[in-house]
Design an enzyme around this catalytic site. Sequence first.
Site, PDB file in Angstrom:
ATOM      1  CB  ILE A  47      -3.766 -10.542  -5.076  1.00  0.00           C
ATOM      2  CG1 ILE A  47      -3.034 -11.510  -6.031  1.00  0.00           C
ATOM      3  CG2 ILE A  47      -3.986  -9.182  -5.734  1.00  0.00           C
ATOM      4  CD1 ILE A  47      -3.826 -11.923  -7.263  1.00  0.00           C
ATOM      5  CG  ASN A  49      -8.243  -8.767  -4.527  1.00  0.00           C
ATOM      6  OD1 ASN A  49      -7.716  -9.194  -5.547  1.00  0.00           O
ATOM      7  ND2 ASN A  49      -7.946  -9.234  -3.316  1.00  0.00           N
ATOM      8  CE1 TYR A  73     -11.106 -17.445 -10.136  1.00  0.00           C
ATOM      9  CE2 TYR A  73     -10.104 -17.711 -12.298  1.00  0.00           C
ATOM     10  CZ  TYR A  73     -10.100 -17.144 -11.033  1.00  0.00           C
ATOM     11  OH  TYR A  73      -9.102 -16.256 -10.684  1.00  0.00           O
ATOM     12  N   PRO A  99      -4.563 -10.850 -13.439  1.00  0.00           N
ATOM     13  CG  PRO A  99      -4.532 -10.893 -11.127  1.00  0.00           C
ATOM     14  CD  PRO A  99      -5.456 -10.710 -12.282  1.00  0.00           C
ATOM     15  CG  ASP A 119       3.691 -18.949  -4.934  1.00  0.00           C
ATOM     16  OD1 ASP A 119       2.807 -19.699  -4.476  1.00  0.00           O
ATOM     17  OD2 ASP A 119       4.888 -19.036  -4.620  1.00  0.00           O
TER      18      ASP A 119
END
Length: 262
Positions: free
Chosen positions: A17, A84, A157, A187, A191
Amino acid sequence: MSLDGRTVLITGAAGGIGTATARRLAREGARLVLTDVPGSSVEKLAAELGQVALTADVTRAADVARLVDEPYRRWGRLDVLFNNAGVVRVQPLLDVTESEWDRVLAVNLKAVFFVMQAVARRMREQPIMPGSELRGKLIQTASIAAYRGGNPLMTPYSASKAGVVSLTRSAAQEFARDRITSNCVCPGAVDTPMWQQIDREWGALEGWGEGDAWKRRIRNIPLGRPETADDVAGVVAFLAGPDSDYMTGQALKVDGGLVMGD
Ligand SMILES: NC(=O)c1ccc[n+]([C@@H]2O[C@H](COP(=O)([O-])OP(=O)(O)OC[C@H]3O[C@@H](n4cnc5c(N)ncnc54)[C@H](O)[C@@H]3O)[C@@H](O)[C@H]2O)c1
């Protein structure tokens, strides 16, 4: 170009990403500081895009100080933070050790907070962005894992990402008076190398072959195809640009419709 001259710091820039976002923002005219861990491909990416690379571990306070300093040293300001970097581990809830909990939370929540805090301290002292009513924009990467009512195979997570949504909103409230916005993207199943790891770890737990976990995950996406890193990058470009200036405290799901509503 809607991001012409805008200065942006991206953490986790060598990942799926982060890389797609770096390419997209560079195309739109932004100036970028790209950071990732030593040994990653961040220098190669920055060289290719003609941008600045900096290797740093966001869990280390000295590295955070160094990476936040870089755009100020070069350009005297930072318009946008894309906070991020993240890690994941698929494992049953009862197998989670204290050190595994600490590792995931250190990157995904603690570092996201302290990078944001270090940036906000500098941002609130800088002038308003040229052609804007804002001083700067904070953008975090959360996940739909924050919303799915938890996931027992990704407990730390999921908790970390719910925490990212929460701290995004605390920052939105705290810094609105400074004309700094704070939003996050959530998101779905993208992939990237992170999903390759999920596929391996989840598949090993279930006795599935390579790619089976991924196939199961993407089977019921309402929009009918897996998510690409570019799908996320487009929304980050929107949050980094002027068209989202009146949005703050929001968590935008970019997931093909996997999670609708709150
Ligand atoms: N791939 C998905 O399906 C998905 C879904 C929802 C959310 N996300 C989130 O999106 C973000 C990017 O994930 P991705 O899919 O591109 O994964 P990725 O593994 O491709 O990229 C993550 C990047 O973060 C970097 N990183 C990890 N620890 C770091 C540290 N201590 N210091 C600096 N950098 C560090 C890694 O080196 C890597 O380049 C993450 O926060 C992830 O949780 C991903």
